[in-house]
Write a protein that holds these residues in place. Structure first.
Motif, PDB file in Angstrom:
ATOM      1  N   GLY A   1       0.791  -1.224   0.000  1.00 57.21           N
ATOM      2  CA  GLY A   1       0.000   0.000   0.000  1.00 57.21           C
ATOM      3  C   GLY A   1       0.817   1.265   0.000  1.00 57.21           C
ATOM      4  O   GLY A   1       0.275   2.370   0.031  1.00 57.21           O
ATOM      5  N   HIS A   2       2.168   1.138  -0.020  1.00 53.94           N
ATOM      6  CA  HIS A   2       3.032   2.316  -0.013  1.00 53.94           C
ATOM      7  C   HIS A   2       4.055   2.227  -1.146  1.00 53.94           C
ATOM      8  O   HIS A   2       5.223   2.556  -0.966  1.00 53.94           O
ATOM      9  CB  HIS A   2       3.763   2.429   1.331  1.00 53.94           C
ATOM     10  N   ALA A   3       3.587   1.836  -2.318  1.00 52.88           N
ATOM     11  CA  ALA A   3       4.437   1.726  -3.515  1.00 52.88           C
ATOM     12  C   ALA A   3       5.620   0.789  -3.291  1.00 52.88           C
ATOM     13  O   ALA A   3       6.694   0.968  -3.857  1.00 52.88           O
ATOM     14  CB  ALA A   3       4.926   3.106  -3.961  1.00 52.88           C
ATOM     15  N   GLN A   4       5.434  -0.213  -2.445  1.00 57.18           N
ATOM     16  CA  GLN A   4       6.446  -1.232  -2.238  1.00 57.18           C
ATOM     17  C   GLN A   4       5.813  -2.610  -2.357  1.00 57.18           C
ATOM     18  O   GLN A   4       4.606  -2.765  -2.140  1.00 57.18           O
ATOM     19  CB  GLN A   4       7.102  -1.107  -0.860  1.00 57.18           C
ATOM     20  N   THR A   5       6.639  -3.588  -2.711  1.00 58.58           N
ATOM     21  CA  THR A   5       6.177  -4.974  -2.801  1.00 58.58           C
ATOM     22  C   THR A   5       6.942  -5.816  -1.795  1.00 58.58           C
ATOM     23  O   THR A   5       8.181  -5.807  -1.776  1.00 58.58           O
ATOM     24  CB  THR A   5       6.390  -5.531  -4.219  1.00 58.58           C
TER      25      THR A   5
ATOM     26  N   LEU B   1      13.259  -1.042 -14.247  1.00 60.63           N
ATOM     27  CA  LEU B   1      13.364  -1.784 -12.987  1.00 60.63           C
ATOM     28  C   LEU B   1      14.786  -1.837 -12.448  1.00 60.63           C
ATOM     29  O   LEU B   1      14.989  -2.072 -11.261  1.00 60.63           O
ATOM     30  CB  LEU B   1      12.859  -3.211 -13.175  1.00 60.63           C
ATOM     31  N   ALA B   2      15.792  -1.640 -13.302  1.00 61.00           N
ATOM     32  CA  ALA B   2      17.177  -1.761 -12.864  1.00 61.00           C
ATOM     33  C   ALA B   2      17.500  -0.807 -11.724  1.00 61.00           C
ATOM     34  O   ALA B   2      18.325  -1.106 -10.864  1.00 61.00           O
ATOM     35  CB  ALA B   2      18.125  -1.516 -14.031  1.00 61.00           C
ATOM     36  N   ALA B   3      16.845   0.363 -11.692  1.00 57.11           N
ATOM     37  CA  ALA B   3      17.127   1.353 -10.655  1.00 57.11           C
ATOM     38  C   ALA B   3      16.238   1.203  -9.422  1.00 57.11           C
ATOM     39  O   ALA B   3      16.322   2.017  -8.495  1.00 57.11           O
ATOM     40  CB  ALA B   3      16.962   2.758 -11.232  1.00 57.11           C
ATOM     41  N   THR B   4      15.411   0.170  -9.380  1.00 57.53           N
ATOM     42  CA  THR B   4      14.488  -0.026  -8.255  1.00 57.53           C
ATOM     43  C   THR B   4      15.238  -0.492  -7.012  1.00 57.53           C
ATOM     44  O   THR B   4      15.914  -1.519  -7.037  1.00 57.53           O
ATOM     45  CB  THR B   4      13.421  -1.075  -8.626  1.00 57.53           C
TER      46      THR B   4
ATOM     47  N   ASP C   1      20.865  -5.383  -0.393  1.00 56.78           N
ATOM     48  CA  ASP C   1      20.556  -3.965  -0.554  1.00 56.78           C
ATOM     49  C   ASP C   1      20.851  -3.569  -1.994  1.00 56.78           C
ATOM     50  O   ASP C   1      21.027  -4.422  -2.853  1.00 56.78           O
ATOM     51  CB  ASP C   1      21.395  -3.118   0.420  1.00 56.78           C
ATOM     52  N   GLY C   2      20.889  -2.274  -2.224  1.00 58.36           N
ATOM     53  CA  GLY C   2      21.184  -1.791  -3.565  1.00 58.36           C
ATOM     54  C   GLY C   2      19.952  -1.713  -4.423  1.00 58.36           C
ATOM     55  O   GLY C   2      18.855  -1.383  -3.957  1.00 58.36           O
ATOM     56  N   THR C   3      20.114  -2.026  -5.685  1.00 59.38           N
ATOM     57  CA  THR C   3      19.008  -1.991  -6.648  1.00 59.38           C
ATOM     58  C   THR C   3      18.936  -3.314  -7.382  1.00 59.38           C
ATOM     59  O   THR C   3      19.851  -4.140  -7.306  1.00 59.38           O
ATOM     60  CB  THR C   3      19.201  -0.856  -7.664  1.00 59.38           C
ATOM     61  N   ILE C   4      17.843  -3.501  -8.127  1.00 61.78           N
ATOM     62  CA  ILE C   4      17.705  -4.731  -8.912  1.00 61.78           C
ATOM     63  C   ILE C   4      18.843  -4.861  -9.915  1.00 61.78           C
ATOM     64  O   ILE C   4      19.371  -5.948 -10.147  1.00 61.78           O
ATOM     65  CB  ILE C   4      16.337  -4.759  -9.625  1.00 61.78           C
TER      66      ILE C   4
ATOM     67  N   THR D   1      11.884  -6.477   0.300  1.00 62.74           N
ATOM     68  CA  THR D   1      11.000  -5.501  -0.319  1.00 62.74           C
ATOM     69  C   THR D   1      11.654  -4.956  -1.579  1.00 62.74           C
ATOM     70  O   THR D   1      12.887  -4.860  -1.681  1.00 62.74           O
ATOM     71  CB  THR D   1      10.698  -4.316   0.624  1.00 62.74           C
ATOM     72  N   ALA D   2      10.807  -4.601  -2.541  1.00 63.52           N
ATOM     73  CA  ALA D   2      11.226  -3.885  -3.748  1.00 63.52           C
ATOM     74  C   ALA D   2      10.396  -2.611  -3.823  1.00 63.52           C
ATOM     75  O   ALA D   2       9.170  -2.649  -3.667  1.00 63.52           O
ATOM     76  CB  ALA D   2      11.000  -4.739  -4.995  1.00 63.52           C
TER      77      ALA D   2
END
Length: 268
Positions: free
Chosen positions: A34-38, A72-75, A112-115, A57-58
């Motif tokens: 509900g907060h733009a996270q999965t 998505l790479a920068a997620t 951590d980091g990004t996808i 979480t993503a």
């Protein structure tokens, strides 16, 4: 609306084949918060209980995560992987290793980091691992502890392993490098009176069944076969080395190996 409505759940029961000699169950679920996270949860288990658990979480909606695409790479991602204190016999039975008598494994990893550029740290430890004696009445030493730590910063990584056995044998291995610069990778190996049979259970299939007390000092500079430099000595006593189905097993072997200037000198 949109990205907050989707939910994914997947269960695969009794997965086996390839390197998996025993069945495993895999559970995966992904739910928007509900907060733009999965929120992503995954578990791998056998009939004896969970082996690996992941919670993460993503920072994107599930709809966008499933749709994929270059953006998505920068997620950003964040997660934790846990290996509960599991019996070494249960974990290694998945790979068809049946010789473990006692021992446990546990560990954690953070992501951590990004996808597109993940980072992470991990620590896995084996405790009190003992294998069935290859020769009746000749019980070998117990691997009291094998502690492995690793880190990855998105570009380069480092690994350290420390082991000690009940009869005083020790092992220390360090390695570091980056995949796009193999010529600059480095590793150091220091082994003293270490019975390699318990360690061989965690190595590729060709090494399973190997035993013997090993002393070694190795310095490795570069992992590019064309330019790498390996120097050091190895001394094996009372070695048992599986060769091939045709040649059988080399037993009670004593070997001295010297490596320098891209040359290997072997004396049996």
């Amino acid at each position: 609306p949109g990205g907050t409505a989707a939910r994914l759940a997947l269960d695969a029961i009794g997965v086996r084949g390839g390197p998996l000699a025993a069945p495993i169950d895999v559970h995966l679920e992904a739910t928007p918060d509900g907060h733009a996270q999965t929120l992503v949860i995954a578990t791998v288990a056998t009939a004896n209980g969970p082996l690996v658990e992941l919670t993460g979480t993503a920072s994107t909606s599930l709809d966008r995560l499933l749709a994929g695409g270059p953006a998505l790479a920068a997620t950003p991602i964040r997660g934790t992987v846990t290996i509960p204190s599991a019996r070494a016999a249960d974990l290694l039975a998945i790979l068809g290793r049946q010789d473990v008598v006692t021992g446990t494994l546990d560990g954690t990893a953070t992501l951590d980091g990004t996808i597109g550029a993940p980072t992470g740290r991990a620590a896995v430890t084996a405790h009190d691992v003992r294998i069935a004696a290859p020769v009746a009445g000749q019980r070998g030493p117990t691997l009291v502890e094998l502690a492995i730590t690793a880190r990855w910063d998105g570009h380069a990584g480092a690994l350290e392993a420390r082991g000690r056995e009940s009869d005083g044998g020790t092992l220390h291995v360090t390695a570091s490098g980056r995949p796009d610069a193999l010529a600059t990778a480095a590793a150091q190996v220091e082994v003293a009176g270490f019975e390699i049979a318990p360690l061989a259970l965690f190595l590729p299939d060709a090494m399973v069944g190997t035993s013997g007390h090993l002393d070694a000092t190795l310095a490795i500079r570069g992992l590019d076969p064309a330019t790498s430099d390996v120097r050091g000595r190895l001394h094996l006593v009372d070695g048992r080395i599986p060769m091939s189905p045709t040649l059988g097993t080399l037993r009670q072997a004593t070997a001295d190996v010297t490596i320098a200037d891209r040359r290997l000198d072997l004396r049996l």
